[in-house]
Write a protein that holds these residues in place. Structure first.
Motif, PDB file in Angstrom:
ATOM      1  N   GLY A 101     -11.486  -7.676  21.122  1.00 16.35           N
ATOM      2  CA  GLY A 101     -11.814  -7.348  19.708  1.00 16.35           C
ATOM      3  C   GLY A 101     -12.173  -9.225  19.064  1.00 16.35           C
ATOM      4  O   GLY A 101     -11.406  -9.884  19.683  1.00 16.35           O
ATOM      5  N   LEU A 102     -13.242  -9.484  19.002  1.00 13.71           N
ATOM      6  CA  LEU A 102     -13.624 -10.838  18.713  1.00 13.71           C
ATOM      7  C   LEU A 102     -13.874 -11.137  16.955  1.00 13.71           C
ATOM      8  O   LEU A 102     -14.248 -10.261  16.444  1.00 13.71           O
ATOM      9  CB  LEU A 102     -15.053 -11.129  19.194  1.00 13.71           C
ATOM     10  N   GLY A 103     -12.732 -11.916  16.832  1.00 10.91           N
ATOM     11  CA  GLY A 103     -13.498 -12.511  15.444  1.00 10.91           C
ATOM     12  C   GLY A 103     -11.267 -12.284  14.082  1.00 10.91           C
ATOM     13  O   GLY A 103     -11.088 -11.045  14.639  1.00 10.91           O
ATOM     14  N   PRO A 104     -12.583 -12.443  13.052  1.00 10.80           N
ATOM     15  CA  PRO A 104     -13.768 -12.879  12.431  1.00 10.80           C
ATOM     16  C   PRO A 104     -13.667 -14.070  12.779  1.00 10.80           C
ATOM     17  O   PRO A 104     -12.993 -14.948  13.099  1.00 10.80           O
ATOM     18  CB  PRO A 104     -12.876 -12.556  10.860  1.00 10.80           C
ATOM     19  N   ALA A 105     -15.222 -14.147  12.558  1.00 13.71           N
ATOM     20  CA  ALA A 105     -15.634 -15.561  12.850  1.00 13.71           C
ATOM     21  C   ALA A 105     -17.107 -16.044  12.580  1.00 13.71           C
ATOM     22  O   ALA A 105     -17.641 -14.829  11.750  1.00 13.71           O
ATOM     23  CB  ALA A 105     -15.866 -16.001  14.549  1.00 13.71           C
ATOM     24  N   PRO A 106     -17.084 -16.868  11.783  1.00 11.65           N
ATOM     25  CA  PRO A 106     -18.918 -17.840  11.488  1.00 11.65           C
ATOM     26  C   PRO A 106     -19.663 -15.707  12.381  1.00 11.65           C
ATOM     27  O   PRO A 106     -19.642 -16.510  12.965  1.00 11.65           O
ATOM     28  CB  PRO A 106     -19.320 -18.943  11.797  1.00 11.65           C
ATOM     29  N   GLU A 107     -19.953 -15.783  11.677  1.00 13.97           N
ATOM     30  CA  GLU A 107     -21.696 -14.707  12.560  1.00 13.97           C
ATOM     31  C   GLU A 107     -22.875 -15.112  13.356  1.00 13.97           C
ATOM     32  O   GLU A 107     -23.448 -15.344  14.574  1.00 13.97           O
ATOM     33  CB  GLU A 107     -22.673 -14.047  11.017  1.00 13.97           C
ATOM     34  N   ALA A 108     -23.049 -16.814  12.761  1.00 13.25           N
ATOM     35  CA  ALA A 108     -24.005 -17.234  14.576  1.00 13.25           C
ATOM     36  C   ALA A 108     -23.418 -17.553  15.595  1.00 13.25           C
ATOM     37  O   ALA A 108     -23.173 -17.536  16.374  1.00 13.25           O
ATOM     38  CB  ALA A 108     -24.360 -18.661  13.655  1.00 13.25           C
ATOM     39  N   GLN A 109     -22.023 -17.680  15.497  1.00 11.18           N
ATOM     40  CA  GLN A 109     -21.094 -18.032  16.503  1.00 11.18           C
ATOM     41  C   GLN A 109     -20.897 -16.783  17.433  1.00 11.18           C
ATOM     42  O   GLN A 109     -20.964 -17.159  18.535  1.00 11.18           O
ATOM     43  CB  GLN A 109     -19.887 -18.835  16.004  1.00 11.18           C
ATOM     44  N   ILE A 110     -20.281 -16.170  16.205  1.00 17.62           N
ATOM     45  CA  ILE A 110     -20.472 -14.559  17.080  1.00 17.62           C
ATOM     46  C   ILE A 110     -21.631 -13.958  17.779  1.00 17.62           C
ATOM     47  O   ILE A 110     -21.162 -12.984  18.861  1.00 17.62           O
ATOM     48  CB  ILE A 110     -19.463 -13.706  16.083  1.00 17.62           C
ATOM     49  N   ASP A 111     -22.438 -13.761  16.996  1.00 17.31           N
ATOM     50  CA  ASP A 111     -23.947 -13.449  17.373  1.00 17.31           C
ATOM     51  C   ASP A 111     -24.019 -14.259  18.989  1.00 17.31           C
ATOM     52  O   ASP A 111     -24.862 -13.991  20.091  1.00 17.31           O
ATOM     53  CB  ASP A 111     -24.422 -14.274  16.457  1.00 17.31           C
ATOM     54  N   ARG A 112     -23.929 -15.237  19.131  1.00 17.53           N
ATOM     55  CA  ARG A 112     -24.464 -16.867  20.673  1.00 17.53           C
ATOM     56  C   ARG A 112     -23.012 -15.762  21.013  1.00 17.53           C
ATOM     57  O   ARG A 112     -23.927 -15.513  22.878  1.00 17.53           O
ATOM     58  CB  ARG A 112     -23.820 -17.646  20.537  1.00 17.53           C
ATOM     59  N   ILE A 113     -22.469 -15.082  21.486  1.00 16.88           N
ATOM     60  CA  ILE A 113     -21.213 -14.454  22.562  1.00 16.88           C
ATOM     61  C   ILE A 113     -22.122 -12.359  23.032  1.00 16.88           C
ATOM     62  O   ILE A 113     -22.209 -12.177  23.474  1.00 16.88           O
ATOM     63  CB  ILE A 113     -19.896 -14.222  22.473  1.00 16.88           C
ATOM     64  N   THR A 114     -22.844 -12.042  21.412  1.00 10.29           N
ATOM     65  CA  THR A 114     -22.411 -10.473  21.607  1.00 10.29           C
ATOM     66  C   THR A 114     -23.955 -10.158  21.444  1.00 10.29           C
ATOM     67  O   THR A 114     -23.852  -9.203  21.358  1.00 10.29           O
ATOM     68  CB  THR A 114     -21.639  -9.954  20.795  1.00 10.29           C
ATOM     69  N   GLY A 115     -24.863 -11.221  21.227  1.00  6.78           N
ATOM     70  CA  GLY A 115     -26.096 -11.003  20.768  1.00  6.78           C
ATOM     71  C   GLY A 115     -26.852  -9.734  21.821  1.00  6.78           C
ATOM     72  O   GLY A 115     -27.240  -9.417  21.401  1.00  6.78           O
ATOM     73  N   GLY A 116     -26.237  -9.697  23.259  1.00  8.61           N
ATOM     74  CA  GLY A 116     -27.157  -9.195  24.276  1.00  8.61           C
ATOM     75  C   GLY A 116     -26.666  -7.369  24.388  1.00  8.61           C
ATOM     76  O   GLY A 116     -27.159  -7.034  25.310  1.00  8.61           O
ATOM     77  N   LEU A 117     -25.653  -7.171  23.400  1.00  7.95           N
ATOM     78  CA  LEU A 117     -25.337  -6.228  23.614  1.00  7.95           C
ATOM     79  C   LEU A 117     -25.775  -5.112  22.186  1.00  7.95           C
ATOM     80  O   LEU A 117     -25.538  -5.126  21.823  1.00  7.95           O
ATOM     81  CB  LEU A 117     -23.188  -6.095  23.025  1.00  7.95           C
ATOM     82  N   LYS A 118     -25.265  -3.740  22.983  1.00  5.63           N
ATOM     83  CA  LYS A 118     -25.948  -3.089  21.841  1.00  5.63           C
ATOM     84  C   LYS A 118     -24.510  -1.817  21.550  1.00  5.63           C
ATOM     85  O   LYS A 118     -23.759  -2.502  21.340  1.00  5.63           O
ATOM     86  CB  LYS A 118     -26.406  -1.904  23.119  1.00  5.63           C
ATOM     87  N   LEU A 119     -25.620  -1.296  19.867  1.00  5.10           N
ATOM     88  CA  LEU A 119     -24.793  -1.469  19.478  1.00  5.10           C
ATOM     89  C   LEU A 119     -23.511   0.170  19.592  1.00  5.10           C
ATOM     90  O   LEU A 119     -24.515   1.202  20.856  1.00  5.10           O
ATOM     91  CB  LEU A 119     -25.360  -0.488  18.041  1.00  5.10           C
ATOM     92  N   VAL A 120     -22.404   0.470  19.788  1.00  2.00           N
ATOM     93  CA  VAL A 120     -21.907   1.881  20.311  1.00  2.00           C
ATOM     94  C   VAL A 120     -22.812   3.379  19.441  1.00  2.00           C
ATOM     95  O   VAL A 120     -22.935   3.383  17.849  1.00  2.00           O
ATOM     96  CB  VAL A 120     -20.720   2.165  19.736  1.00  2.00           C
TER      97      VAL A 120
END
Length: 122
Positions: free
Chosen positions: A103-122
């Motif tokens: 589990g990550l966050g909640p956090a600002p969307e831009a910040q969390i997207d930098r970490i998870t941006g390359g992942l695909k939805l389940v």
């Protein structure tokens, strides 16, 4: 006449599950719930409050391997994003001690997207 511009901070929480485990849908749902609660408990209380006011947006993503889960956790921690690993008790489908989700966050969307941006939805 001037206009007041208000910046709206958008928050979200990401749950990452291991796709290599091939969990049943029920087991997957429980692991996602555990990750969401554990990460929220570790997050900044002001961010949690704002995230709740915005509707508690959550995204469920998949990681290919256990190593990917730990890499994402480490990256989140370096960025100051609340992170929580879920370790299963082993009472049903998988052996005790199996890492199932992050589990990550909640956090600002831009910040969390930098970490998870390359992942695909389940």
């Amino acid at each position: 006449m001037g206009f007041l511009t208000v910046a709206i901070m958008e928050f979200k929480q990401c749950i990452i599950v291991r796709e290599d485990l091939k969990l049943s849908s029920g087991k997957l749902a429980v692991q996602v719930a555990h990750a969401a609660v554990l990460a929220m408990e570790r997050a900044d209380k002001r961010i949690v409050r704002d995230w709740k006011e915005e509707g508690q947006r959550k995204i469920v993503l998949k990681a290919r391997t256990l190593q990917d889960v730990f890499r994402l956790r480490d990256e989140a921690e370096r960025a100051g994003v609340a992170a929580a690993i879920v370790i299963d008790a082993g009472l049903t489908e998988i052996p005790p001690g199996t890492v199932t989700a992050l589990g990550l966050g909640p956090a600002p969307e831009a910040q969390i997207d930098r970490i998870t941006g390359g992942l695909k939805l389940v």
